[in-house]
Motif scaffolding. Structure first.
Motif, PDB file in Angstrom:
ATOM      1  N   VAL A   1       0.878  -1.177   0.000  1.00 57.76           N
ATOM      2  CA  VAL A   1       0.000   0.000   0.000  1.00 57.76           C
ATOM      3  C   VAL A   1       0.912   1.223   0.000  1.00 57.76           C
ATOM      4  O   VAL A   1       1.604   1.484   0.989  1.00 57.76           O
ATOM      5  CB  VAL A   1      -0.923   0.018   1.227  1.00 57.76           C
ATOM      6  N   PRO A   2       0.974   1.969  -1.103  1.00 57.30           N
ATOM      7  CA  PRO A   2       1.832   3.159  -1.148  1.00 57.30           C
ATOM      8  C   PRO A   2       1.274   4.278  -0.273  1.00 57.30           C
ATOM      9  O   PRO A   2       0.051   4.408  -0.115  1.00 57.30           O
ATOM     10  CB  PRO A   2       1.801   3.568  -2.629  1.00 57.30           C
TER      11      PRO A   2
ATOM     12  N   ILE B   1      -5.264   4.928  -1.734  1.00 59.84           N
ATOM     13  CA  ILE B   1      -6.342   4.072  -1.246  1.00 59.84           C
ATOM     14  C   ILE B   1      -6.301   2.785  -2.052  1.00 59.84           C
ATOM     15  O   ILE B   1      -6.389   2.819  -3.280  1.00 59.84           O
ATOM     16  CB  ILE B   1      -7.717   4.749  -1.407  1.00 59.84           C
ATOM     17  N   VAL B   2      -6.146   1.648  -1.381  1.00 64.03           N
ATOM     18  CA  VAL B   2      -6.069   0.351  -2.045  1.00 64.03           C
ATOM     19  C   VAL B   2      -7.299  -0.455  -1.673  1.00 64.03           C
ATOM     20  O   VAL B   2      -7.587  -0.659  -0.479  1.00 64.03           O
ATOM     21  CB  VAL B   2      -4.793  -0.413  -1.646  1.00 64.03           C
TER      22      VAL B   2
ATOM     23  N   LEU C   1      -8.767  -0.723   2.086  1.00 58.46           N
ATOM     24  CA  LEU C   1     -10.222  -0.850   2.172  1.00 58.46           C
ATOM     25  C   LEU C   1     -10.655  -2.217   1.664  1.00 58.46           C
ATOM     26  O   LEU C   1     -10.582  -2.493   0.465  1.00 58.46           O
ATOM     27  CB  LEU C   1     -10.888   0.261   1.346  1.00 58.46           C
ATOM     28  N   SER C   2     -11.096  -3.080   2.568  1.00 58.37           N
ATOM     29  CA  SER C   2     -11.664  -4.371   2.190  1.00 58.37           C
ATOM     30  C   SER C   2     -13.171  -4.213   2.101  1.00 58.37           C
ATOM     31  O   SER C   2     -13.815  -3.779   3.061  1.00 58.37           O
ATOM     32  CB  SER C   2     -11.298  -5.436   3.227  1.00 58.37           C
TER      33      SER C   2
ATOM     34  N   ALA D   1     -10.944   4.217  -4.752  1.00 59.11           N
ATOM     35  CA  ALA D   1      -9.627   3.586  -4.696  1.00 59.11           C
ATOM     36  C   ALA D   1      -8.716   4.028  -5.845  1.00 59.11           C
ATOM     37  O   ALA D   1      -9.162   4.306  -6.954  1.00 59.11           O
ATOM     38  CB  ALA D   1      -9.761   2.064  -4.698  1.00 59.11           C
ATOM     39  N   ASP D   2      -7.411   4.061  -5.538  1.00 61.82           N
ATOM     40  CA  ASP D   2      -6.386   4.276  -6.560  1.00 61.82           C
ATOM     41  C   ASP D   2      -5.919   2.957  -7.148  1.00 61.82           C
ATOM     42  O   ASP D   2      -5.572   2.885  -8.329  1.00 61.82           O
ATOM     43  CB  ASP D   2      -5.164   4.988  -5.946  1.00 61.82           C
ATOM     44  N   ARG D   3      -5.892   1.914  -6.306  1.00 57.21           N
ATOM     45  CA  ARG D   3      -5.381   0.613  -6.727  1.00 57.21           C
ATOM     46  C   ARG D   3      -6.357  -0.480  -6.297  1.00 57.21           C
ATOM     47  O   ARG D   3      -7.164  -0.284  -5.373  1.00 57.21           O
ATOM     48  CB  ARG D   3      -4.010   0.306  -6.081  1.00 57.21           C
TER      49      ARG D   3
END
Length: 313
Positions: free
Chosen positions: A29-30, A34-35, A188-189, A200-202
Motif C-alpha cells: 500500500v503506497p 487508497i487500495v 479498504l476491504s 480507490a487508486d489501486r
C-alpha cells in the motif's frame, strides 16, 4: 515495493491445519493512496488484515506496517493505525457521547471535534445508547471513533456494512478527504465494488488465498476485454463453452441467455485467432465495466451459471 510504502508483505502465508488460507502474498500500500482489497468470502482478506495488525502469526513470510514488522508493533505504532472490524463492535451500554470520552482517554491524538462532526454527518444523536442504535448508526459511530483517533493509516474491513445509501456516500467522501494531504493511506476491504471504484487508486484482488490482481484501477480496466459469442448447440457438462482450441489469457466464460461472454486479460493475436476458430453464428466485442472485470476473476472459483440455468451435468 518502495520505501514510502506503508504496508508491505513478502510471501505472506497462513495455514489453518492443512489448508492455506493466505498463500505467498506479495503486495504493498503506497503512502497517500487508497487500495481496495477485494475477494469472495473466505478468500483470505480478513486473515491478511489480522496478520498485518499483529493479531495472527504468519505460518511463513512477513508483513510490515508503517515500517515495523507486524509481529513487533509497539503501542506507539498502533496509535498511528485506525482499524474497523467487520460488524463494528461497540459497548452496548455506552451512550454515543461516552464513546467519544472513551476514545479521548485512550487515543493520544484524539480529535473530539472531528468525532462530533462525523456522528452528525451520519445523523446520530450523541445522547442515544449504542444498544438503541440501528446497525447502520453503530457503523457510523465506529467509523467516527476510528477516524477521530487521527491515524496515518486506515485499515477498514467492510466498513459500509449496514450503511444506508446516504451514509455510504458520506463514508466515501470522508475516505477521500482523509487522503487529501497525500500523507495518509487506506486499505479498504469491501464487497461493494462501486464504492471501491469510486474511491480507490489501486485494486488488490484475492482468489482462494492468492493475489491474482495488484495494479491501479485504470490499468486493471484497460487490460481486460470481453466478447459475446452465440452459444453452441452442445455445451460441455461443466457448463463451459465448447472450444476447439484453448483460448490464451482467458479469465472467465459465462452464459448470458443464449450467448456466452468470454473475458480475457491482455488479449493478443493468439487470443483473437482462438476466438475466431470457435464455431459460432456471431461474435462481437462487449463493454467491460470495473465490476464485470472483478467478477470475471471471482467467478472462476464458483459455478458459472445463474440460479435459473439448469446444470447440464
Amino acid at each position: 515495493m518502495a520505501e514510502s510504502d506503508v504496508i508491505r508483505t513478502r510471501r505472506l502465508t497462513r495455514y489453518f491445519g492443512h489448508k492455506a488460507v493466505v498463500e505467498e502474498l506479495d503486495f504493498a500500500v503506497p503512502r497517500g493512496q487508497i487500495v481496495g482489497l477485494l475477494g469472495l468470502n473466505g478468500a483470505g482478506k480478513t486473515t491478511t488484515i489480522r496478520m498485518l495488525l499483529g493479531l495472527l502469526e504468519p505460518t511463513r513470510g512477513s508483513c510490515e506496517v508503517l515500517g515495523v514488522d507486524s509481529r513487533c508493533l509497539t503501542p506507539e505504532t498502533r496509535a498511528r493505525i485506525g482499524h474497523t472490524v467487520e460488524g463494528h463492535f461497540l459497548y452496548p451500554w455506552m451512550r454515543v457521547r461516552e464513546c467519544e470520552r472513551f476514545g479521548r482517554e485512550t487515543h493520544p491524538r484524539w480529535d473530539g471535534g472531528f468525532f462530533e462532526r462525523s456522528v452528525r454527518r451520519f445523523g446520530i444523536d450523541t445522547e442515544a445508547k449504542v444498544a438503541w442504535l440501528s446497525r447502520g448508526q453503530r457503523a457510523g459511530v465506529s467509523l467516527a471513533s476510528t477516524l477521530a483517533s487521527n491515524p496515518e493509516l486506515l485499515i477498514l474491513d467492510d466498513p459500509a456494512l449496514g450503511l444506508d445509501p446516504v451514509s455510504r456516500r458520506a463514508l466515501n467522501e470522508t475516505i477521500l478527504e482523509f487522503c487529501q494531504s497525500g500523507q495518509r493511506s487506506v486499505l479498504l476491504s469491501s464487497h461493494l465494488l462501486d464504492d471501491v471504484e469510486r474511491v480507490a487508486d489501486r485494486v488488490a484482488l484475492m482468489v482462494d488465498g492468492t493475489m491474482v490482481v495488484n495494479t491501479t484501477i485504470d490499468h486493471f480496466r484497460a487490460r481486460i476485454a470481453a466478447w459475446t459469442i452465440d452459444a453452441p448447440d452442445s455445451p460441455t457438462a461443466a457448463g463451459n463453452l465448447s472450444m476447439p482450441v484453448p483460448i490464451p489469457r482467458i479469465v472467465n466464460c459465462r452464459p448470458l441467455g443464449q450467448r456466452w461472454q468470454v473475458t480475457v486479460v491482455d488479449p493478443d493475436e493468439d487470443t483473437r485467432a482462438a476466438l475466431s476458430a470457435i464455431e459460432s453464428r456471431a461474435m462481437e466485442p462487449a463493454d467491460v465495466t470495473f465490476e464485470d472485470a472483478v467478477l470475471a476473476y471471482l467467478s472462476r472459483s464458483r459455478v458459472y451459471h445463474s440460479f435459473y440455468t439448469e446444470d447440464a451435468s
